[in-house]
Each structure stands twice: as C-alpha cells, then as structure tokens.
Scaffold this motif. Structure first.
Motif, mmCIF file in Angstrom:
data_model
loop_
_atom_site.group_PDB
_atom_site.id
_atom_site.type_symbol
_atom_site.label_atom_id
_atom_site.label_comp_id
_atom_site.label_asym_id
_atom_site.label_seq_id
_atom_site.Cartn_x
_atom_site.Cartn_y
_atom_site.Cartn_z
ATOM 1 N N UNK A 105 0.843 -1.196 0.000
ATOM 2 C CA UNK A 105 0.000 0.000 0.000
ATOM 3 C C UNK A 105 0.875 1.242 0.000
ATOM 4 N N UNK A 106 0.463 2.239 -0.772
ATOM 5 C CA UNK A 106 1.092 3.560 -0.739
ATOM 6 C C UNK A 106 0.256 4.412 0.204
ATOM 7 N N UNK A 107 0.828 4.777 1.329
ATOM 8 C CA UNK A 107 0.092 5.502 2.368
ATOM 9 C C UNK A 107 0.125 7.012 2.147
ATOM 10 N N UNK A 108 1.181 7.504 1.530
ATOM 11 C CA UNK A 108 1.298 8.919 1.185
ATOM 12 C C UNK A 108 2.465 9.042 0.222
ATOM 13 N N UNK A 109 2.806 10.248 -0.176
ATOM 14 C CA UNK A 109 3.890 10.452 -1.131
ATOM 15 C C UNK A 109 5.210 9.889 -0.614
ATOM 16 N N UNK A 110 5.401 9.862 0.709
ATOM 17 C CA UNK A 110 6.679 9.414 1.265
ATOM 18 C C UNK A 110 6.543 8.290 2.282
ATOM 19 N N UNK A 111 5.440 7.563 2.236
ATOM 20 C CA UNK A 111 5.241 6.444 3.157
ATOM 21 C C UNK A 111 4.650 5.263 2.402
ATOM 22 N N UNK A 112 5.269 4.093 2.557
ATOM 23 C CA UNK A 112 4.825 2.888 1.875
ATOM 24 C C UNK A 112 4.810 1.716 2.854
ATOM 25 N N UNK A 113 3.896 0.799 2.628
ATOM 26 C CA UNK A 113 3.743 -0.374 3.489
ATOM 27 C C UNK A 113 3.976 -1.629 2.673
ATOM 28 N N UNK A 114 4.751 -2.566 3.226
ATOM 29 C CA UNK A 114 5.011 -3.846 2.575
ATOM 30 C C UNK A 114 4.637 -4.980 3.528
ATOM 31 N N UNK A 115 4.222 -6.105 2.963
ATOM 32 C CA UNK A 115 3.904 -7.294 3.751
ATOM 33 C C UNK A 115 5.035 -8.308 3.595
ATOM 34 N N UNK A 116 5.467 -8.886 4.707
ATOM 35 C CA UNK A 116 6.497 -9.917 4.686
ATOM 36 C C UNK A 116 5.837 -11.294 4.748
ATOM 37 N N UNK A 117 6.368 -12.239 4.004
ATOM 38 C CA UNK A 117 5.854 -13.611 4.041
ATOM 39 C C UNK A 117 6.545 -14.342 5.184
ATOM 40 N N UNK A 118 5.966 -15.449 5.680
ATOM 41 C CA UNK A 118 6.522 -16.139 6.858
ATOM 42 C C UNK A 118 8.009 -16.440 6.764
ATOM 43 N N UNK A 119 8.513 -16.786 5.592
ATOM 44 C CA UNK A 119 9.946 -17.106 5.477
ATOM 45 C C UNK A 119 10.831 -15.882 5.712
ATOM 46 N N UNK A 120 10.236 -14.671 5.606
ATOM 47 C CA UNK A 120 11.010 -13.442 5.801
ATOM 48 C C UNK A 120 10.955 -12.930 7.236
ATOM 49 N N UNK A 121 10.019 -13.433 8.036
ATOM 50 C CA UNK A 121 9.866 -12.906 9.403
ATOM 51 C C UNK A 121 11.153 -13.014 10.224
ATOM 52 N N UNK A 122 11.846 -14.188 10.227
ATOM 53 C CA UNK A 122 13.042 -14.291 11.088
ATOM 54 C C UNK A 122 14.168 -13.349 10.666
ATOM 55 N N UNK A 123 14.186 -12.924 9.387
ATOM 56 C CA UNK A 123 15.255 -12.029 8.910
ATOM 57 C C UNK A 123 14.682 -10.684 8.477
ATOM 58 N N UNK A 124 13.677 -10.236 9.208
ATOM 59 C CA UNK A 124 12.984 -9.000 8.826
ATOM 60 C C UNK A 124 13.918 -7.791 8.850
ATOM 61 N N UNK A 125 14.802 -7.714 9.825
ATOM 62 C CA UNK A 125 15.735 -6.582 9.886
ATOM 63 C C UNK A 125 16.663 -6.574 8.675
ATOM 64 N N UNK A 126 17.072 -7.774 8.248
ATOM 65 C CA UNK A 126 17.914 -7.867 7.055
ATOM 66 C C UNK A 126 17.156 -7.377 5.817
ATOM 67 N N UNK A 127 15.871 -7.758 5.720
ATOM 68 C CA UNK A 127 15.052 -7.295 4.594
ATOM 69 C C UNK A 127 14.916 -5.770 4.639
ATOM 70 N N UNK A 128 14.709 -5.232 5.839
ATOM 71 C CA UNK A 128 14.609 -3.783 5.979
ATOM 72 C C UNK A 128 15.872 -3.078 5.524
ATOM 73 N N UNK A 129 17.028 -3.624 5.870
ATOM 74 C CA UNK A 129 18.291 -3.017 5.443
ATOM 75 C C UNK A 129 18.448 -3.117 3.928
ATOM 76 N N UNK A 130 17.984 -4.219 3.341
ATOM 77 C CA UNK A 130 18.069 -4.369 1.889
ATOM 78 C C UNK A 130 17.206 -3.311 1.187
ATOM 79 N N UNK A 131 16.054 -2.988 1.767
ATOM 80 C CA UNK A 131 15.210 -1.927 1.206
ATOM 81 C C UNK A 131 15.960 -0.595 1.241
#
Length: 416
Positions: A105-131
């Motif tokens: 979802x695009x929440x505003x011009x500078x805010x976006x929301x992404x959904x993580x799948x179960x396989x990504x939950x344990x490495x969520x911080x790593x995914x965040x850094x990749x973004x």
C-alpha cells in the motif's frame, strides 16, 4: 471486528525523512548540506511545508512563517514546491523498493507499506536493510528513509518513527509493551494534541496508562470504533478494516494576500472545482451535492452547499458554485483567507438511470454539456495544459491547482 494476533514481524513500513526538502537536495546537488525550506508559493506571507535536517538542527520546523524563518536562519535557502518532480521521484522510489519486495500500500507520497511472508519474518531486519540499500543505490544517498518492522501496520509505522532520521527499528510482538512505554501519547499516529487533551482529562497521561485501558474504554473515550481499533493495533492485533468508499472529490487553497476578496476567492474556486470535476469524471462518478467553505484568519467564515440531480458536467457544477457565492455575498462574506470546494454525495455513472424526459430540450442540452466536458478533459490531458474550459480561467499563485500532493492523495499524471 475481524482480527488475529500475529506472532512475527509481518509488516515493513518505509517513511522518508523530510521528503520534500530532501527531494530538492537530491535534485539540486548545490543544496546538499545547506538548510533548506520548501514553501508552497513564493511569498513572505506563507509557512514552510518542509525543512531539511540541517534546518531542523537550527530549530526550524514545518509551519514556521517565512519572515520568522529568515530571521531565525539567515542562511536558509527557500525553494518553491515542485509537486510534479516529487511525484516522479516517488515512482522511482516504488520501483527501487520493489526490487526487494512488493509494495502492499502507498500511504502517502513518502510512506509505503510492505507485507512480509513467513519465510522473511526471522530475517525481517535484514530485509529492511536491503530496502534501504536499494533506495540508496538506485536513487542516491541524499534521500534517506526510516524503516519500521512490526506485527501490524500501526506498530510498523510507529517503529519507523522511533529513530528518525535514517532509522531501522523492529517492534516484535513478544517485546510489547516495553519499547512503547518511552513514547509520548502524541507519538502514536492518530493521537493529535486534541485527542491527547481528551485522554488527559480522563486521567490518561502516558503510554503506560493508555496500555492499561480495555478496548471498550478507549472506544468510549474516542467516541467511535477508531478507539477500539487503536487499542487492537497497539496490542499487536491485525484488524481488518471495511473497504472504504469514495466519499468526495475536492480541492482547497490558502489564498495570497491580494486574492482574499470575494472575487479572488471565486476565481480560484472555479479553477479548483474544474479540477475536482475532471477527477470525478475520470473515476466514473457524478455528484449530487457541492459544498463551499470560505474561511478567515481565525478559521471561521462561511459554509454553504447545494443539492441537485446527479451532475458531472462543468457548466452545471460551475452554475451551482456561482449560486453559492451569491449567497456568501448576500450574507456579507467579503474576504476569505482560504477557499475549499467539494463534490460529494457521489453516484457511480453506471448507476444513473435513463432520464424519462430525455427528449426535452434542457435534458438534451445537459447531455451535450456532459459530452463536451469529457472532450475537454481528453484535450487538456493530451496537451498537459488547461486549454479548453468554461468561462474565465486564472492561474492561481503557486500553481498546481488540483495537482498538489495531499497527505493521502498522490496526483495522477492527468492532474498536472
């Protein structure tokens, strides 16, 4: 209210830091490292709509009047907002994020929301850094963002706000309420100063007291189901919201000092209404009501609305606006600091029944006006300029009539 309680970090929230000001520093390298303020119109009588982190370090804040900002920060560089450039940059950002994971979802011009799948939950911080790395690589290091991770949308957004600028924070459901207790009530999205004052009157002065409330208590204090939804969000539940329906098409503008007569407000309102009606036609709606607000410096002023049979052609809607301004004049509303128009009580075009009196000359004339309104829309979009219009057309200072970025609306290409 459908809900469940996630056990992992299911949501990732991206929130850019000082977006308009950082965007200008990205687009104009000479501004990097300098205090920058973005203004809506080139005037000494307006306020800053964004400030760079260098300006924030000197004490400037969004909303500071230009004359005060200059006095407080003599080296401040003022830039007039360029909404079209920010929208283009926004789309490049979406492309960068989607090299890592889809944007939910695009929440505003500078805010976006992404959904993580179960396989990504344990490495969520790593995914965040990749973004964050993808944005830095594909866009550039000047445009930084803060990333928050949480079990639901609300907690991910709160996490993104916790270590600005350039933060990366996770609020794990097992850790609640711990990290939340150090926040102020107004750090929570949805709790503005007015809500905080209402909570304070009820003896709720900090996050610990808010956390101890029961959902029905917060609903009662809020005066709506939104209080209960906030409780659920803070406690880590996901809440399925009912699908929202389009309720209105509208635009507003704070007027420059030399436009604050009733004539100036009317000229601006005609342009704003034409832009709103073009958006309405593009999305396939007609309106059964038009509302007009004229405000003075104390946010008081005049309000009027007119109801009619479903209409979507410019001549009918502009005639309604003219009648509303006549009422304002009769009621001695001579000056207006701002003007807002809204088309509401919407009806999908496919739901409008055939008129039994379609053979009548006035109905046939209205049909021709509807057809010509659509032709004008297409012509103006193809030339990226308003060349066909009904009656006088003015250029409102600050430009971008109908194409300004709002909190929850990003203009389409056709709006510019």
């Amino acid at each position: 209210m459908a809900m469940r309680k996630p056990t992992g970090l299911e949501r990732l929230y991206v929130d850019f830091d000082s977006f308009f000001a950082s965007a200008e520093q990205h687009l104009q390298p000479a501004l990097r490292g300098r205090p920058v303020g973005v203004i809506p119109v080139d005037s000494e009588h307006t306020g800053l709509i964004a400030v760079s982190r260098e300006a924030k370090a000197l004490g400037l804040r969004r909303g500071t009047f230009v004359r005060d900002a200059r006095r407080q920060c003599p080296g401040l560089v003022l830039v007039t907002a360029r909404h079209e450039a920010y929208v283009k940059l926004h789309r490049q950002i979406l492309d960068a994020i989607e090299t890592v994971l889809p944007v939910k979802a695009v929440c505003s011009i500078d805010e976006m929301l992404c959904a993580l799948v179960p396989s990504e939950w344990p490495r969520a911080l790593e995914v965040g850094q990749r973004v964050k790395d993808a944005i830095a690589t594909r866009i550039g290091p000047t445009l930084t963002c803060s990333v928050g991770l949480g079990p639901n949308d609300l907690l991910a957004k709160i996490a993104a706000e916790m270590k600005k600028p350039d933060g990366l924070v996770a609020l794990h459901p097992d850790d609640l309420p711990g990290p939340l207790l150090s926040l102020g009530l107004t750090d929570i999205p949805g709790i503005a100063r007015g809500n905080a004052a209402r909570l304070a009157r009820a003896g709720i002065g900090d996050m610990a007291a808010l956390w101890r409330l029961q959902p029905k208590q917060l609903r009662r204090l809020w005066g709506s189901v939104e209080g209960e939804r906030m409780w659920m969000g803070l406690h880590g539940y996901t809440v399925e919201r009912p699908e929202t329906r389009r309720r209105m098409f509208g635009h507003g503008r704070v007027l420059p000092a030399d436009w604050r007569s009733l004539n100036g407000a009317y000229a601006a309102a005609r342009v704003l209404l034409a832009k709103a009606s073009a958006r309405m036609r593009r999305e396939g709606f007609a309106a059964k009501a038009l509302a007009l607000w004229l405000t003075d410096k104390n946010s008081a002023g005049w309000y009027g609305e007119e109801h009619f049979q479903p209409a979507w052609d410019d001549p009918s809607l502009l005639a309604s606006l003219s009648r509303l301004f006549l009422h304002a004049e009769r009621e001695e509303m001579h000056r207006s600091r701002s003007v807002h128009v809204a088309l509401h009580d919407l009806v999908p075009l496919q739901d409008i029944e055939e008129d039994l009196f379609d053979h009548m000359p006035e109905v046939q004339l209205k049909r021709r006006m509807e057809y010509l309104s659509v032709i004008a829309d297409r012509f103006n979009v193809s030339h990226r300029k308003t060349l066909l219009h009904w009656g006088p057309w003015v250029t409102i200072p600050g430009g971008y009539a109908g194409a300004k970025i709002a909190f929850n609306r990003i203009p389409d290409d056709e709006d510019f």
